[in-house]
Design a protein around this motif. Structure first.
Motif, PDB file in Angstrom:
ATOM      1  N   TYR A 153       0.837  -1.201   0.000  1.00 57.66           N
ATOM      2  CA  TYR A 153       0.000   0.000   0.000  1.00 57.66           C
ATOM      3  C   TYR A 153       0.872   1.251   0.000  1.00 57.66           C
ATOM      4  O   TYR A 153       0.675   2.166  -0.816  1.00 57.66           O
ATOM      5  N   TYR A 154       1.853   1.305   0.900  1.00 57.90           N
ATOM      6  CA  TYR A 154       2.707   2.477   0.986  1.00 57.90           C
ATOM      7  C   TYR A 154       3.725   2.522  -0.146  1.00 57.90           C
ATOM      8  O   TYR A 154       3.996   3.600  -0.708  1.00 57.90           O
ATOM      9  N   ASP A 155       4.310   1.378  -0.481  1.00 53.52           N
ATOM     10  CA  ASP A 155       5.328   1.353  -1.532  1.00 53.52           C
ATOM     11  C   ASP A 155       4.775   1.879  -2.854  1.00 53.52           C
ATOM     12  O   ASP A 155       5.417   2.701  -3.528  1.00 53.52           O
ATOM     13  N   LEU A 156       3.587   1.427  -3.233  1.00 52.71           N
ATOM     14  CA  LEU A 156       3.026   1.818  -4.529  1.00 52.71           C
ATOM     15  C   LEU A 156       2.389   3.197  -4.481  1.00 52.71           C
ATOM     16  O   LEU A 156       2.418   3.937  -5.461  1.00 52.71           O
ATOM     17  N   ARG A 157       1.841   3.559  -3.337  1.00 50.93           N
ATOM     18  CA  ARG A 157       1.305   4.917  -3.210  1.00 50.93           C
ATOM     19  C   ARG A 157       2.423   5.939  -3.347  1.00 50.93           C
ATOM     20  O   ARG A 157       2.238   6.996  -3.966  1.00 50.93           O
ATOM     21  N   ASP A 158       3.598   5.612  -2.790  1.00 53.83           N
ATOM     22  CA  ASP A 158       4.742   6.519  -2.906  1.00 53.83           C
ATOM     23  C   ASP A 158       5.218   6.638  -4.351  1.00 53.83           C
ATOM     24  O   ASP A 158       5.894   7.613  -4.698  1.00 53.83           O
ATOM     25  N   LYS A 159       4.872   5.653  -5.181  1.00 51.27           N
ATOM     26  CA  LYS A 159       5.237   5.695  -6.602  1.00 51.27           C
ATOM     27  C   LYS A 159       4.141   6.344  -7.447  1.00 51.27           C
ATOM     28  O   LYS A 159       4.215   6.329  -8.678  1.00 51.27           O
ATOM     29  N   GLY A 160       3.111   6.875  -6.799  1.00 53.71           N
ATOM     30  CA  GLY A 160       2.074   7.602  -7.518  1.00 53.71           C
ATOM     31  C   GLY A 160       0.867   6.782  -7.921  1.00 53.71           C
ATOM     32  O   GLY A 160      -0.014   7.287  -8.627  1.00 53.71           O
ATOM     33  N   ILE A 161       0.784   5.531  -7.496  1.00 54.88           N
ATOM     34  CA  ILE A 161      -0.368   4.698  -7.822  1.00 54.88           C
ATOM     35  C   ILE A 161      -1.436   4.895  -6.757  1.00 54.88           C
ATOM     36  O   ILE A 161      -1.145   4.922  -5.556  1.00 54.88           O
ATOM     37  N   ASP A 162      -2.679   5.035  -7.185  1.00 56.89           N
ATOM     38  CA  ASP A 162      -3.789   5.273  -6.264  1.00 56.89           C
ATOM     39  C   ASP A 162      -4.165   3.951  -5.591  1.00 56.89           C
ATOM     40  O   ASP A 162      -4.880   3.123  -6.163  1.00 56.89           O
ATOM     41  N   MET A 163      -3.670   3.748  -4.380  1.00 53.26           N
ATOM     42  CA  MET A 163      -3.906   2.504  -3.652  1.00 53.26           C
ATOM     43  C   MET A 163      -4.925   2.733  -2.534  1.00 53.26           C
ATOM     44  O   MET A 163      -5.071   3.840  -2.010  1.00 53.26           O
ATOM     45  N   GLY A 164      -5.622   1.668  -2.178  1.00 61.04           N
ATOM     46  CA  GLY A 164      -6.553   1.713  -1.067  1.00 61.04           C
ATOM     47  C   GLY A 164      -6.267   0.597  -0.079  1.00 61.04           C
ATOM     48  O   GLY A 164      -5.650  -0.418  -0.426  1.00 61.04           O
ATOM     49  N   MET A 165      -6.696   0.805   1.152  1.00 62.73           N
ATOM     50  CA  MET A 165      -6.547  -0.216   2.191  1.00 62.73           C
ATOM     51  C   MET A 165      -7.889  -0.360   2.891  1.00 62.73           C
ATOM     52  O   MET A 165      -8.438   0.614   3.396  1.00 62.73           O
TER      53      MET A 165
END
Length: 355
Positions: free
Chosen positions: A241-253
């Protein structure tokens, strides 16, 4: 060659050796910690080493089962500190591998959150053999840009929209717990389900299998599947969640109302450790439950200590990342336990996967 030199030589392929400059080789006490790699980073432990006349040797585990097997094979006589899961401590105590921990020598344990003070896990006859150390949740992680709404456990069992784009961890305990939560089986019955309940669990797991892209083992592989869009939703650990959000991908948890799987690891001391080495090991345990280590673990992990020692040192965002901003999140946790019929659970799980 003494026992510790022999052990360090034998573990050369997996251990990092002394966790300090060469001058520390002459330290009065050398502690060997068997643990997860993410917990024993040099910078996390440097303040403790700088303040104590000890050196630290570390060897890393891949699974709790591996750690348990090593101790049962005789490793307890050569290891000073281990990191078993809170739900696994009973296996170690049943094999007489651990000693109770003297809380008078671990003052930071008084700062344990109430959940961890009150848990019966890790204890035998009122004595603590595994002190809760760090904890977290295993939620649903999903691509918010590729899903219409926040999912719950039903996404893995109902509907067709995301067929072939879902993933589940290849672990019988958690997989069957999730099926039980979906079916509404209460926690009081979940770990001792009867034949009828297990048959119903198997039925829905067969449906689930038809919807999955994969059963994952490596969190890095799952992260890559999220990144490429091959998987849009998975029962997961938090890091993707954090790794991909930091890369600009809209992630949800998502933390489903039916329950969220909570996990906690402990620090435990093998039976037979005594004298100066025991005292030094308990000083290390106290440090691991204290503010300096807790802050670095929260920022670098991000993982939460089981004590409040570092909580007030963290920003609101840092607290939120590790779920200590609102401890009521634990109210929905279903903590992992050891089912009496776990061999049957594993057989059921393997049968579903092979179908």
């Amino acid at each position: 060659m003494n026992r510790r030199m022999l052990l360090q030589s034998a573990l050369a392929g997996t251990a990092l050796g002394a966790l300090a400059p060469a001058t520390r080789a002459l330290a009065a006490t050398d502690i060997l910690w068997m643990t997860w790699e993410n917990l024993a980073k040099d910078d996390y432990l440097a303040p403790f080493l700088d303040a104590h006349d000890v050196s630290l040797t570390k060897t890393f585990i891949g699974t709790d089962d591996e750690q348990f097997a090593k101790l049962r094979a005789g490793g307890a006589s050569s290891v000073d500190l281990i990191t078993p899961g809170l739900d696994k401590v009973e296996f170690y105590t049943a094999s007489d591998l651990l000693q109770p921990i003297d809380f008078d020598k671990v003052p930071n344990a008084s700062l344990l959150y109430d959940t961890f003070k009150q848990t019966p896990l890790g204890k035998v006859d009122g004595e603590t053999y595994g002190i809760p150390f760090y904890w977290g949740i295993n939620p649903i992680v999903y691509r918010a840009d590729l899903m219409d709404e926040e999912p719950d456990w039903s996404v893995f069992f109902e509907g067709d929209k995301y067929n072939g784009k879902l993933a589940m961890r290849d672990y019988a305990l958690e997989g069957i717990m999730i099926a039980a939560m979906y079916l509404g089986i209460p926690e009081s019955e979940m770990f001792d389900m009867d034949d009828k309940q297990l048959a119903e669990v198997k039925r829905v797991l067969m449906i689930q299998k038809s919807k999955l892209r994969t059963y994952w083992n490596s969190i890095s592989d799952l992260t890559n599947l999220f990144a490429t869009g091959e998987v849009v939703c998975a029962f997961s650990w938090v890091p993707p969640y954090y790794d991909l959000r930091d890369k600009g991908i809209d992630m949800g948890m998502a933390k489903p109302e039916a329950g969220v799987i909570g996990w906690c690891d402990t620090v435990a001391v093998p039976k037979g450790l005594e004298g100066d080495r025991l005292d030094a090991t308990l000083e290390l345990v106290n440090y691991l439950l204290g503010p300096e280590y807790g802050k670095m673990l929260a920022v670098g992990g991000p993982y939460a200590q089981s004590t409040s020692a570092a909580r007030d040192m963290l920003s609101p965002e840092e607290q939120s990342k590790i779920f200590v901003d609102d401890l009521s999140v634990m109210d929905s946790f279903v903590w992992k336990k050891n089912p009496p019929r776990y061999n049957e659970w594993v057989a059921l799980w393997n049968e579903v996967k092979a179908s």
